[in-house]
Design a protein around this motif. Structure first.
Motif, PDB file in Angstrom:
ATOM      1  N   ALA A 179       1.062   3.726  12.413  1.00 44.24           N
ATOM      2  CA  ALA A 179      -0.152   2.949  12.660  1.00 44.24           C
ATOM      3  C   ALA A 179      -0.566   2.163  11.416  1.00 44.24           C
ATOM      4  CB  ALA A 179      -1.282   3.879  13.101  1.00 44.24           C
ATOM      5  N   LEU A 180      -0.555   2.819  10.258  1.00 44.57           N
ATOM      6  CA  LEU A 180      -0.963   2.129   9.044  1.00 44.57           C
ATOM      7  C   LEU A 180       0.029   1.029   8.682  1.00 44.57           C
ATOM      8  CD1 LEU A 180      -2.892   1.777   6.741  1.00 44.57           C
ATOM      9  CD2 LEU A 180      -1.804   3.691   5.551  1.00 44.57           C
ATOM     10  N   HIS A 181       1.303   1.279   8.896  1.00 44.02           N
ATOM     11  CA  HIS A 181       2.302   0.246   8.607  1.00 44.02           C
ATOM     12  C   HIS A 181       2.052  -0.986   9.482  1.00 44.02           C
ATOM     13  CE1 HIS A 181       5.973  -1.092   6.752  1.00 44.02           C
ATOM     14  NE2 HIS A 181       6.560  -1.306   7.917  1.00 44.02           N
ATOM     15  N   GLU A 182       1.760  -0.757  10.749  1.00 40.39           N
ATOM     16  CA  GLU A 182       1.502  -1.866  11.666  1.00 40.39           C
ATOM     17  C   GLU A 182       0.206  -2.586  11.320  1.00 40.39           C
ATOM     18  OE1 GLU A 182       1.866  -4.561  14.750  1.00 40.39           O
ATOM     19  OE2 GLU A 182       3.349  -3.147  13.976  1.00 40.39           O
ATOM     20  N   LEU A 183      -0.857  -1.832  11.082  1.00 43.38           N
ATOM     21  CA  LEU A 183      -2.169  -2.432  10.809  1.00 43.38           C
ATOM     22  C   LEU A 183      -2.204  -3.167   9.474  1.00 43.38           C
ATOM     23  CD1 LEU A 183      -4.454   0.459  12.092  1.00 43.38           C
ATOM     24  CD2 LEU A 183      -4.094  -1.767  13.185  1.00 43.38           C
ATOM     25  N   SER A 184      -1.333  -2.798   8.557  1.00 43.51           N
ATOM     26  CA  SER A 184      -1.302  -3.455   7.251  1.00 43.51           C
ATOM     27  C   SER A 184      -0.329  -4.626   7.214  1.00 43.51           C
ATOM     28  CB  SER A 184      -0.920  -2.443   6.158  1.00 43.51           C
ATOM     29  OG  SER A 184       0.421  -1.995   6.330  1.00 43.51           O
ATOM     30  N   GLY A 185       0.256  -4.964   8.340  1.00 44.86           N
ATOM     31  CA  GLY A 185       1.212  -6.050   8.371  1.00 44.86           C
ATOM     32  C   GLY A 185       2.544  -5.687   7.741  1.00 44.86           C
ATOM     33  N   HIS A 192      11.982   8.453  12.873  1.00 39.53           N
ATOM     34  CA  HIS A 192      10.972   7.966  13.815  1.00 39.53           C
ATOM     35  C   HIS A 192      10.198   6.757  13.320  1.00 39.53           C
ATOM     36  CE1 HIS A 192      11.854  11.953  15.483  1.00 39.53           C
ATOM     37  NE2 HIS A 192      11.402  11.481  16.616  1.00 39.53           N
ATOM     38  N   VAL A 193      10.137   6.531  12.016  1.00 37.21           N
ATOM     39  CA  VAL A 193       9.507   5.312  11.480  1.00 37.21           C
ATOM     40  C   VAL A 193      10.446   4.716  10.428  1.00 37.21           C
ATOM     41  CG1 VAL A 193       7.073   5.698  12.011  1.00 37.21           C
ATOM     42  CG2 VAL A 193       8.079   6.841  10.035  1.00 37.21           C
ATOM     43  N   PRO A 194      11.637   4.302  10.859  1.00 39.79           N
ATOM     44  CA  PRO A 194      12.670   3.892   9.896  1.00 39.79           C
ATOM     45  C   PRO A 194      12.336   2.640   9.096  1.00 39.79           C
ATOM     46  CG  PRO A 194      13.324   3.361  12.150  1.00 39.79           C
ATOM     47  CD  PRO A 194      12.093   4.205  12.255  1.00 39.79           C
ATOM     48  N   ASP A 195      11.372   1.856   9.549  1.00 35.48           N
ATOM     49  CA  ASP A 195      11.022   0.632   8.826  1.00 35.48           C
ATOM     50  C   ASP A 195      10.118   0.891   7.627  1.00 35.48           C
ATOM     51  OD1 ASP A 195      12.470  -0.824  10.653  1.00 35.48           O
ATOM     52  OD2 ASP A 195      10.729  -1.284  11.907  1.00 35.48           O
ATOM     53  N   VAL A 196       9.601   2.109   7.494  1.00 33.16           N
ATOM     54  CA  VAL A 196       8.681   2.429   6.399  1.00 33.16           C
ATOM     55  C   VAL A 196       9.467   3.050   5.248  1.00 33.16           C
ATOM     56  CG1 VAL A 196       6.619   3.709   5.718  1.00 33.16           C
ATOM     57  CG2 VAL A 196       6.818   2.804   8.040  1.00 33.16           C
ATOM     58  N   PRO A 197       9.481   2.415   4.076  1.00 34.77           N
ATOM     59  CA  PRO A 197      10.178   3.008   2.935  1.00 34.77           C
ATOM     60  C   PRO A 197       9.581   4.359   2.550  1.00 34.77           C
ATOM     61  CG  PRO A 197       9.641   0.701   2.514  1.00 34.77           C
ATOM     62  CD  PRO A 197       8.893   1.102   3.754  1.00 34.77           C
ATOM     63  N   ILE A 198      10.436   5.295   2.194  1.00 35.49           N
ATOM     64  CA  ILE A 198      10.008   6.640   1.805  1.00 35.49           C
ATOM     65  C   ILE A 198      10.236   6.817   0.315  1.00 35.49           C
ATOM     66  CG2 ILE A 198      10.454   9.118   2.035  1.00 35.49           C
ATOM     67  CD1 ILE A 198      11.270   8.570   4.934  1.00 35.49           C
ATOM     68  N   MET A 199       9.184   7.278  -0.362  1.00 38.39           N
ATOM     69  CA  MET A 199       9.296   7.642  -1.772  1.00 38.39           C
ATOM     70  C   MET A 199       9.147   9.158  -1.887  1.00 38.39           C
ATOM     71  SD  MET A 199       6.788   6.663  -4.931  1.00 38.39           S
ATOM     72  CE  MET A 199       7.084   7.326  -6.576  1.00 38.39           C
ATOM     73  N   ILE A 200       9.962   9.780  -2.721  1.00 38.60           N
ATOM     74  CA  ILE A 200       9.821  11.193  -3.035  1.00 38.60           C
ATOM     75  C   ILE A 200       9.699  11.317  -4.545  1.00 38.60           C
ATOM     76  CG2 ILE A 200      10.951  13.452  -3.042  1.00 38.60           C
ATOM     77  CD1 ILE A 200      12.164  12.792  -0.360  1.00 38.60           C
ATOM     78  N   ALA A 201       8.721  12.095  -4.988  1.00 38.44           N
ATOM     79  CA  ALA A 201       8.477  12.250  -6.423  1.00 38.44           C
ATOM     80  C   ALA A 201       8.604  13.708  -6.829  1.00 38.44           C
ATOM     81  CB  ALA A 201       7.089  11.720  -6.780  1.00 38.44           C
ATOM     82  N   GLY A 202       9.254  13.938  -7.962  1.00 36.40           N
ATOM     83  CA  GLY A 202       9.397  15.282  -8.495  1.00 36.40           C
ATOM     84  C   GLY A 202      10.564  15.342  -9.468  1.00 36.40           C
ATOM     85  N   GLY A 203      10.856  16.566  -9.943  1.00 38.27           N
ATOM     86  CA  GLY A 203      11.873  16.654 -10.970  1.00 38.27           C
ATOM     87  C   GLY A 203      12.873  17.781 -10.830  1.00 38.27           C
ATOM     88  N   LEU A 221       0.851  -1.189   0.000  1.00 41.16           N
ATOM     89  CA  LEU A 221       0.000   0.000   0.000  1.00 41.16           C
ATOM     90  C   LEU A 221       0.886   1.238   0.000  1.00 41.16           C
ATOM     91  CD1 LEU A 221      -2.376  -1.117   2.906  1.00 41.16           C
ATOM     92  CD2 LEU A 221      -2.479  -1.777   0.498  1.00 41.16           C
ATOM     93  N   GLY A 222       0.454   2.282  -0.718  1.00 39.27           N
ATOM     94  CA  GLY A 222       1.271   3.478  -0.752  1.00 39.27           C
ATOM     95  C   GLY A 222       0.481   4.727  -1.052  1.00 39.27           C
ATOM     96  N   THR A 223       1.098   5.873  -0.790  1.00 41.15           N
ATOM     97  CA  THR A 223       0.547   7.168  -1.187  1.00 41.15           C
ATOM     98  C   THR A 223       1.352   7.679  -2.370  1.00 41.15           C
ATOM     99  OG1 THR A 223       1.962   8.222   0.489  1.00 41.15           O
ATOM    100  CG2 THR A 223      -0.333   7.791   1.078  1.00 41.15           C
ATOM    101  N   PHE A 224       0.634   8.265  -3.325  1.00 43.13           N
ATOM    102  CA  PHE A 224       1.308   8.735  -4.550  1.00 43.13           C
ATOM    103  C   PHE A 224       0.717  10.096  -4.946  1.00 43.13           C
ATOM    104  CE2 PHE A 224       2.541   8.733  -9.052  1.00 43.13           C
ATOM    105  CZ  PHE A 224       3.817   8.231  -8.962  1.00 43.13           C
ATOM    106  N   VAL A 225       1.159  11.156  -4.316  1.00 48.38           N
ATOM    107  CA  VAL A 225       1.994  11.234  -3.124  1.00 48.38           C
ATOM    108  C   VAL A 225       1.320  12.189  -2.141  1.00 48.38           C
ATOM    109  CG1 VAL A 225       4.216  10.748  -4.239  1.00 48.38           C
ATOM    110  CG2 VAL A 225       3.372  13.086  -4.200  1.00 48.38           C
ATOM    111  N   LEU A 226       1.719  12.105  -0.854  1.00 52.61           N
ATOM    112  CA  LEU A 226       1.213  13.050   0.122  1.00 52.61           C
ATOM    113  C   LEU A 226       1.785  14.440  -0.136  1.00 52.61           C
ATOM    114  CD1 LEU A 226       1.526  11.086   3.503  1.00 52.61           C
ATOM    115  CD2 LEU A 226      -0.502  11.326   2.049  1.00 52.61           C
ATOM    116  N   ASN A 227       0.959  15.446   0.070  1.00 57.21           N
ATOM    117  CA  ASN A 227       1.394  16.834   0.001  1.00 57.21           C
ATOM    118  C   ASN A 227       2.040  17.177   1.338  1.00 57.21           C
ATOM    119  OD1 ASN A 227       1.573  19.648   0.077  1.00 57.21           O
ATOM    120  ND2 ASN A 227      -0.328  19.953  -1.044  1.00 57.21           N
TER     121      ASN A 227
END
Length: 268
Positions: free
Chosen positions: A82-88, A131-142, A61-67
């Motif tokens: 919370a979402l990372h934990e609840l989504s397994g 603070h949530v190092p286990d969650v991969p971070i995506m950054i989008a832009g140019g 599951l992911g956001t594409f992308v949060l503002n």
């Protein structure tokens, strides 16, 4: 070799979300994505629903992308954790600097100059990384500043924009230089903005033209994120995105999901 993401379109009921998620998995998609725009459903409630109805599936599951400008670091980190934990452990958070002034106005938030929006994006990203190092971070832009931030912090970079004869190659070259030793560990993402859906081999170019209004149809068809021709021809172009640019994570809109599913089948 590849990961394929699909943006959700109809999130008006849990049943429709469940059906869309199951269909996405049937078509070979790996990631379900939700955007972040005022006037559309809020991403975290939607993704919580997706997590609940896909608990037996393997979809990420992911956001594409949060503002980034809509969020305070500690509050966003709480929601992400919370979402990372609840989504397994299936959540990866996509971030952008925000670019629609009208949405900032509607949210009663200041629309800061681009430099300051990107500075805030880095502040937010650094907080999440700590603070949530286990969650991969995506950054989008140019832009140069945004890609420099992505080079420092992101596990995944959605590359857009660019200039010259091969804009995507130019932006990836910039990212490679900025990332240095980190570059081999960065997953490159490209958004597919046009896919034929009617059997003609010719895509609707309206979305792509919105981002490149000065290009002719012939020029638009040559862009990396535009597919045309037969399924085999489209699959060949996707392979070139990997072989020539190193992009292995591709994202399509829901309207293109069924047609692109045939391309996925040809690639696997």
């Amino acid at each position: 070799m590849f990961r394929f993401g699909m943006g959700l379109r109809d999130t008006s009921s849990a049943a429709k979300v469940r059906d869309a998620a199951r269909r996405a998995e049937d078509l070979g998609y790996d990631v379900i994505l939700v955007p972040d725009h005022l006037g559309a459903p809020a991403p975290f409630p939607v993704l919580s629903t997706v997590a609940a109805v896909t608990e037996t599936l393997t979809l990420t599951l992911g956001t594409f992308v949060l503002n980034a400008g809509f969020y305070k670091p500690a509050l966003l980190a709480r929601d992400v954790a919370a979402l990372h934990e609840l989504s397994g452990g299936r959540f990866e958070v996509g971030l952008g600097a925000g670019y629609v002034r009208e949405e900032f106005d509607a949210a009663e938030l200041p629309f800061l100059p681009a430099r300051r929006r990107i500075e805030y994006l880095e502040h937010l990203t650094q907080y999440l990384a700590e603070h949530v190092p286990d969650v991969p971070i995506m950054i989008a832009g140019g832009g140069d500043r945004l890609l420099t931030v992505a080079a420092r912090w992101a596990a995944i970079v959605g590359v857009t924009g660019g200039s010259g004869e091969d804009p995507l190659a130019e932006r990836i070259s910039f990212l490679r230089e900025a990332a240095g030793e980190r570059f081999p560990d960065i997953e490159l993402n490209v958004a597919i903005t046009a896919v034929p859906t009617d059997g003609s081999g010719m895509p609707n170019l309206s979305m792509t033209r919105h981002y490149a209004p000065d290009l002719s149809d012939e020029q638009l068809l040559t862009l990396p994120g535009v597919l045309s021709g037969s399924v085999d021809e489209m699959a060949a172009k996707v392979r070139r995105l990997h072989d020539e640019y190193g992009a292995r994570y591709l994202v399509v809109q829901a309207a293109h999901a069924e047609a692109f599913g045939e391309v996925i089948a040809a690639l696997r």
